[in-house]
Scaffold this active site. Structure first.
Site, short mmCIF file in Angstrom:
data_model
loop_
_atom_site.label_atom_id
_atom_site.label_comp_id
_atom_site.label_asym_id
_atom_site.label_seq_id
_atom_site.Cartn_x
_atom_site.Cartn_y
_atom_site.Cartn_z
N ASP A 243 49.29 54.20 37.01
CA ASP A 243 49.09 55.71 37.67
C ASP A 243 49.41 55.19 39.16
O ASP A 243 49.03 54.82 39.76
CB ASP A 243 47.24 56.63 36.90
CG ASP A 243 47.50 57.33 37.12
OD1 ASP A 243 47.60 58.46 36.15
OD2 ASP A 243 47.69 58.16 38.74
N ASP A 270 53.47 54.53 42.65
CA ASP A 270 53.66 56.14 43.33
C ASP A 270 55.13 56.36 42.74
O ASP A 270 55.87 55.52 43.62
CB ASP A 270 53.81 55.89 44.69
CG ASP A 270 53.42 57.83 44.94
OD1 ASP A 270 54.23 58.60 43.85
OD2 ASP A 270 53.65 58.55 46.21
N ASP A 288 53.89 61.60 30.88
CA ASP A 288 52.75 62.12 30.79
C ASP A 288 52.44 62.96 31.52
O ASP A 288 51.37 62.48 32.44
CB ASP A 288 51.28 61.27 29.86
CG ASP A 288 50.45 62.49 29.20
OD1 ASP A 288 51.08 64.00 29.81
OD2 ASP A 288 49.53 62.13 29.10
N CYS A 341 51.59 69.56 29.14
CA CYS A 341 50.73 70.77 29.05
C CYS A 341 50.44 71.78 29.39
O CYS A 341 50.05 72.21 30.37
CB CYS A 341 49.42 69.99 28.65
SG CYS A 341 48.51 69.60 30.33
#
Ligand SMILES: C[S@@+](CC[C@H](N)C(=O)[O-])C[C@H]1O[C@@H](n2cnc3c(N)ncnc32)[C@H](O)[C@@H]1O
Length: 386
Positions: A243, A270, A288, A341
């Site tokens: 991440d 990053d 994601d 999402c």
């Protein structure tokens, strides 16, 4: 002053002070911590009024805040409400009408289309009307029961008198106010995960065999929801997670430890940096991506009022750069799974087109997992191969 007016006044103050800089849930928690005079009934009623207000989105904007609070609680309640009973008894008598009927009752049918201000940005796969109506209701809380744990989880929920519905073999739907974390061992026995978040990897068994070792990189892993799901589906997977910041991964390390996942690699990176190179390839890369979260806004309805249209462009650029960079680590013959999402075309179908024209990835399938008709979130996935 009656307690009903005191709740209305407090709600008016809170929604007027709130400027959208943090989730409303944390803002109101801080307000209640500051104002110790509010007991649990006060907090419940004030929260309900405030959330009802935000669920109006951009509708009824010319009305005073107090009126919008009452309209909001009327439109978003399904059973009798104490404030309405006191101040708008006729509305309370009509509380069981459906959302369309309530707009007609208020003689304000034209306001419905103002609830979700960005309908021109929605994907054509999203039913605009059903999506708008869904903004008036809080989705359910879903848990995904981990393999072999269904009996123990059901026993514990029953012992704690927590009502639930079994959605499928591993998914349980629970009312939002339930104290699930006190009843079961979260992450060890079950994870809190939206119904459709639980489904986004369902496509993989058609492409990746269950008995063969393979390497996967979850490149936007956050607290590891998709990674734990992958590990439950494929215990043999050699898992790498990353991440943007190590601090974000701290929660993942803790959840993995509770989930009994010990064998994995992790690093922070990053992925927008043009200099980013990972000298490693994987059979599967899960991206994601950071997104508007618009498929989850019925959980955070303050976004209807505060999200700015230009932020979609910001996410679109981020998604292009993160997906292109991470896709370079797919092994020949491997797979790239893009997930959001979001319900916006710019964050989904447009990124699919971009990847097809700027990389050698070939699209296998893309799909929306519709949640707005099931009290759940809506997600998008696209699976590519190289
Ligand atoms: C939608 S969340 C991932 C959720 C996670 N996969 C799960 O299932 O719990 C997107 C993540 O992307 C990360 N992110 C944002 N910008 C990034 C960047 N430039 N490089 C890498 N990761 C980034 C965010 O920190 C966030 O954790």
């Amino acid at each position: 002053m009656s307690r009903f007016y005191s709740w209305l006044n407090a709600s008016q103050e809170f929604v007027s002070m709130y400027k959208g800089e943090e989730p409303f849930a944390s803002f109101i928690k801080k307000q209640f911590a500051k104002h110790k005079k509010y007991g649990s009934t006060d907090r419940k009623n004030i929260s309900q009024l405030c959330y009802g207000f935000f669920r109006l989105g951009k509708a009824f904007e010319e009305q005073p805040v107090i009126d919008r609070l009452l309209i909001g609680v009327f439109l978003s309640s399904r059973s009798s409400n104490d404030v309405l009973q006191e101040i708008k008894p006729l509305w309370n008598e009509n509380i069981t009408l459906n959302t369309h009927e309530k707009f007609s009752f208020l003689q304000a049918k034209e306001e419905l289309s103002k609830v979700f201000p960005l309908h021109h940005k929605l994907s054509s796969k999203i039913d605009r009307e059903v999506f708008q109506i869904s903004m008036f209701h809080q989705p359910l809380l879903f848990i995904r029961v981990r393999p072999g744990k269904i009996d123990v989880v059901e026993q514990k929920l029953k012992a704690a008198a927590i009502q639930y519905n079994r959605v499928n073999d591993s998914c349980l739907a629970i009312a939002n106010s339930s104290k699930v974390d006190a009843a079961i061992h979260l992450n060890r026995d079950a994870v809190i995960q939206d119904l459709n978040s639980q489904k986004v990897l369902d496509i993989l068994p058609g492409y990746i065999q269950s008995d063969r070792p393979f390497g996967a990189w979850d490149c936007c892993a956050a607290s590891g929801g998709k990674s734990i799901l992958l590990k439950d589906m494929y215990p043999q997977v050699e898992l790498t997670v990353s991440d943007i910041r190590e601090t974000i991964l701290r929660n993942l390390h803790q959840r993995f430890s509770q989930a009994g996942i010990k064998d994995y690699h992790s690093f922070d990176a990053d992925l927008t940096q043009p200099t980013f190179i990972l000298n490693k390839t994987f059979d599967l890369v899960i991206c994601d991506a950071p997104c508007s979260g618009s498929g989850t806004w019925s959980r955070t309805p303050e976004q209807l009022a505060f999200f700015k249209e230009e932020t979609i462009d910001h996410y679109n650029k981020l998604q292009k750069s993160i997906s292109l960079n991470s896709s370079k680590s797919v092994r020949k013959g491997g797979y790239f799974l893009y997930i959001t999402c979001s319900v916006f075309e710019n964050e989904n179908e447009d990124i699919v087109q971009f990847l097809q024209s700027h990389s050698s990835l070939k699209l296998l399938c893309q799909q929306y997992f519709i949640g707005y008709d099931k009290s759940a979130d809506t997600l998008f996935t696209a699976l590519f191969t190289l």
